[in-house]
Design an enzyme around this catalytic site. Structure first.
Site, short mmCIF file in Angstrom:
data_model
loop_
_atom_site.label_atom_id
_atom_site.label_comp_id
_atom_site.label_asym_id
_atom_site.label_seq_id
_atom_site.Cartn_x
_atom_site.Cartn_y
_atom_site.Cartn_z
N ASN A 48 -5.45 55.25 52.68
CA ASN A 48 -5.62 53.84 53.03
C ASN A 48 -5.88 53.74 54.53
O ASN A 48 -4.96 53.78 55.34
CB ASN A 48 -4.37 53.04 52.67
CG ASN A 48 -4.45 51.60 53.15
OD1 ASN A 48 -5.52 51.09 53.46
ND2 ASN A 48 -3.31 50.93 53.20
N ASP A 109 4.19 52.61 52.05
CA ASP A 109 4.79 52.38 50.74
C ASP A 109 3.88 51.57 49.83
O ASP A 109 3.95 51.71 48.61
CB ASP A 109 6.13 51.67 50.92
CG ASP A 109 7.15 52.56 51.64
OD1 ASP A 109 7.47 53.63 51.12
OD2 ASP A 109 7.61 52.17 52.73
#
Length: 333
Positions: A48, A109
C-alpha cells in the site's frame, strides 16, 4: 482505530458477534530452518504505497533491493501495488488461486486487514485452482504503517529489515481468525481487534490526522467524543443469557493486544489461544480518556471500576432496545 475491523453502532441497527476457535492462517515469523532447504517459492508482496501518509511507498522502494538480495535466490518475488480500497483483497485472492506460497502485507493494519479478508470468499477459504486442497498459502507481514499494532503483540518493531529476516527464517505459526457477520449477512474477518461505538468512530477520525503520526489516534478519539452518546448494550457470552451493560462508551474484542497506535486495549489477548478478550468501557467522558490514557497504553486500565474484561469463546452484542440483530462468528477452516 487501527484494528482488524471497526463497526460503527448506528441509532437503530445492531449486530451480534460470535467467536469460536479457528486456525485458519499461517503467519510467517522466526525459525531456524530458513528457506534454503525448500524448493523455490512464489511470494506475493501486497504494497500500500499510501500507507503512513505516503511513507510506506517510499520505504518499500528502498527495501526492495535488500529484499531481492535476501530472498531472490530462493523465491520468485512478485510486487503488487494497491491502487485503492479493497484492491489488496483482490490481489490476495488471485495470488492464492494461482498457488502462491505466501502473501505478505506491506503497510499498516488496514492493509493487513484487507489481505486477511482476501484469504476468504463468501465465508470460505480461497483455494489454489491447480495445486489441490493440500496446498496452503501463508500470511506474511512487513509492518510499515502508522500504528502497525498487530505486530506489537509479537514484539515486532516497525523495522522492515527485521521483517525480511523473519521471512527468510521461514517459520509459520497458526493464527485464529475472527468473523463478524452483519445483519445483512455480510462477513468480515479480523485477526487483531474489533471495536464498537466510540473507538470505531475514533478510528475513522484518526485517518484525518495522519500527518501527526501515532498521535492521530489520540486526536481521533478526542474528536469522536464530540456529539458522542453512550448506549446500553446487551451482551451474550458463550451462548448464555443476555446481560445488559449500561452507558457503554466502547466495546473491544481482541484477538491481539494493541490498537490505536500502541494502546494495549486487550492486554491478555492471544492470537492463537482459541479465545477472544472482551473489554467494555462504560460511562467514559473525554476527560476520563485523557486522564487514563497512560493506563490504556500500559494495559493497566482493567483495574478501573468502569472497565470490565473477560475471555470468551463467543460473544453476541445488540442494542438493548432494538429487536433487529445481526450475526457474527469465528470459524474453523
Amino acid at each position: 482505530m487501527a484494528c482488524g475491523i471497526a463497526a460503527l453502532t448506528m441509532p437503530k441497527p445492531s449486530f451480534s458477534l460470535r467467536a469460536e476457535q479457528s486456525s485458519a492462517l499461517d503467519l510467517s515469523a522466526d525459525s531456524p530452518s530458513g528457506l534454503a532447504s525448500h524448493s523455490r517459492r512464489d511470494f506475493v508482496f501486497v504494497v500500500n504505497p499510501k500507507g503512513a501518509n505516503g511513507r510506506t511507498g517510499k520505504e518499500w522502494k528502498r527495501l526492495l533491493p535488500y529484499l531481492r538480495t535476501r530472498l531472490g535466490g530462493h523465491c520468485n518475488i512478485c510486487e503488487s501495488i494497491t491502487s485503492g480500497p479493497s484492491h489488496a483483497m483482490d490481489i490476495t485472492r488471485e495470488a492464492i488461486r494461482e498457488g502462491a506460497d505466501a502473501v505478505i502485507a506491506v503497510g499498516g493494519d488496514g492493509t493487513l486487514h484487507e489481505v486477511v479478508n482476501g484469504f476468504f470468499w463468501a465465508g470460505d477459504p480461497v483455494q489454489s485452482l491447480d495445486h489441490g486442497p493440500e496446498h496452503s498459502t501463508a500470511l506474511g507481514l512487513i509492518p510499515l504503517g502508522t500504528g502497525s499494532d498487530f505486530a506489537r503483540t509479537f514484539g515486532w518493531k516497525n523495522d522492515p529489515y527485521e521483517a525480511v529476516e523473519r521471512i527468510v527464517r521461514g517459520f509459520k505459526s497458526k493464527l485464529d481468525v475472527g468473523i463478524i457477520t452483519g445483519q445483512n449477512g455480510e462477513q468480515h474477518f479480523f485477526i487483531n481487534v474489533a471495536d464498537i461505538h466510540l473507538s470505531a468512530k475514533a478510528g475513522y477520525y484518526a485517518s484525518k490526522f495522519k500527518r501527526f503520526g501515532k498521535l492521530c489516534y489520540v486526536f481521533g478519539a478526542l474528536r469522536a467524543f464530540i456529539g458522542h452518546t453512550n448506549r446500553n448494550l446487551k451482551v451474550k457470552v458463550n451462548g448464555g443469557e443476555w446481560e445488559v451493560f449500561h452507558k457503554v462508551t466502547a466495546l473491544c474484542i481482541g484477538n491481539a493486544k494493541f490498537f490505536g497506535g500502541g494502546m494495549k486495549i486487550t492486554p491478555t489477548a492471544d492470537p492463537s489461544s482459541g479465545n477472544l478478550e472482551v473489554v467494555i468501557l462504560q460511562d467514559f467522558k473525554w476527560y476520563d480518556f485523557v486522564l487514563k490514557l497512560h493506563k490504556l497504553y500500559k494495559g493497566t486500565h482493567l483495574s478501573e471500576r468502569n472497565v470490565s474484561s473477560r475471555s470468551v469463546k463467543s460473544i453476541e452484542v445488540a442494542e438493548e432496545m432494538c429487536r433487529v440483530s445481526a450475526y457474527a462468528k469465528l470459524m474453523d477452516v
